[in-house]
Motif scaffolding. Structure first.
Motif, PDB file in Angstrom:
ATOM      1  N   ASP A 131      50.157  -4.937  44.102  1.00  0.00           N
ATOM      2  CA  ASP A 131      49.970  -3.513  43.806  1.00  0.00           C
ATOM      3  C   ASP A 131      49.040  -3.297  42.616  1.00  0.00           C
ATOM      4  N   ASN A 135      45.547  -1.365  42.789  1.00  0.00           N
ATOM      5  CA  ASN A 135      45.262  -0.253  41.882  1.00  0.00           C
ATOM      6  C   ASN A 135      43.945  -0.473  41.145  1.00  0.00           C
ATOM      7  N   SER A 138      41.106   0.363  43.341  1.00  0.00           N
ATOM      8  CA  SER A 138      41.126   1.700  43.936  1.00  0.00           C
ATOM      9  C   SER A 138      39.860   2.499  43.651  1.00  0.00           C
TER      10      SER A 138
END
Length: 172
Positions: A131, A135, A138
């Motif tokens: 994650d 991120n 992103s």
């Protein structure tokens, strides 16, 4: 107006550890001046700061969208492009090696910016979760992959990096 008449000044920067003088035009972005100087790994993907293709590491600012930064504001700055990940002998950084190993590059257009996003992440987080990697990526648009191989490659590179020093140059 000729090109010389449009060039209004120059800036002095260190690009990947090498001092360079860049001629800049009025209102020009750092991305444009870097590309004009031959640093083609800095891509123009959107010219709006949303795709990450123009990422550089800009001194203390860290990861920066060079399409949003006025070149004139960078006098005296340290700039790292993806070539700055190479060591002094020209060997690939573990991030670059793992991208090759995991087939994470695809067409390659976005990869310099993604590699610099990953490098920036690993400067502060030597053991990122899936994650956390997602991120960090992103702000990068890759139209060829689903980011799975890129996330796997970044985590594999993190496992290879010494925890005390993750930079290619020691102080990049």
């Amino acid at each position: 107006m000729s090109d010389e008449e449009e060039t209004i000044s120059s800036i002095h920067v260190r690009i990947n550890g090498e001092r360079e003088q860049l001629a800049i035009e009025h209102g020009e972005t750092l991305m444009a001046s870097l590309r004009r100087a031959g640093h083609y790994s800095v891509k123009n993907g959107c010219d709006e700061g949303v795709c990450g293709a123009c990422n550089v590491i800009l001194g203390e600012r860290g990861l920066t969208r060079s399409c949003l930064v006025p070149a004139a504001s960078c006098d005296g700055a340290d700039v790292m492009t993806v070539e700055g990940l190479l060591d002094d002998a020209g060997n690939l950084h573990p991030l670059q090696e793992e991208f090759l190993e995991h087939g994470a590059a695809q067409c390659g257009y976005c990869i310099p910016g993604i590699l610099l996003s990953a490098y920036d992440l690993l400067q502060d987080n030597v053991n990122p979760t899936e994650d956390e990697v997602a991120n960090a990526l992103s702000g990068n648009i890759c139209r060829c992959t689903g980011y799975v191989q890129q996330i796997e490659a970044i985590q594999a590179a993190a496992d290879r990096l010494p925890h005390s020093e993750t930079s290619a140059e020691g102080d990049a």
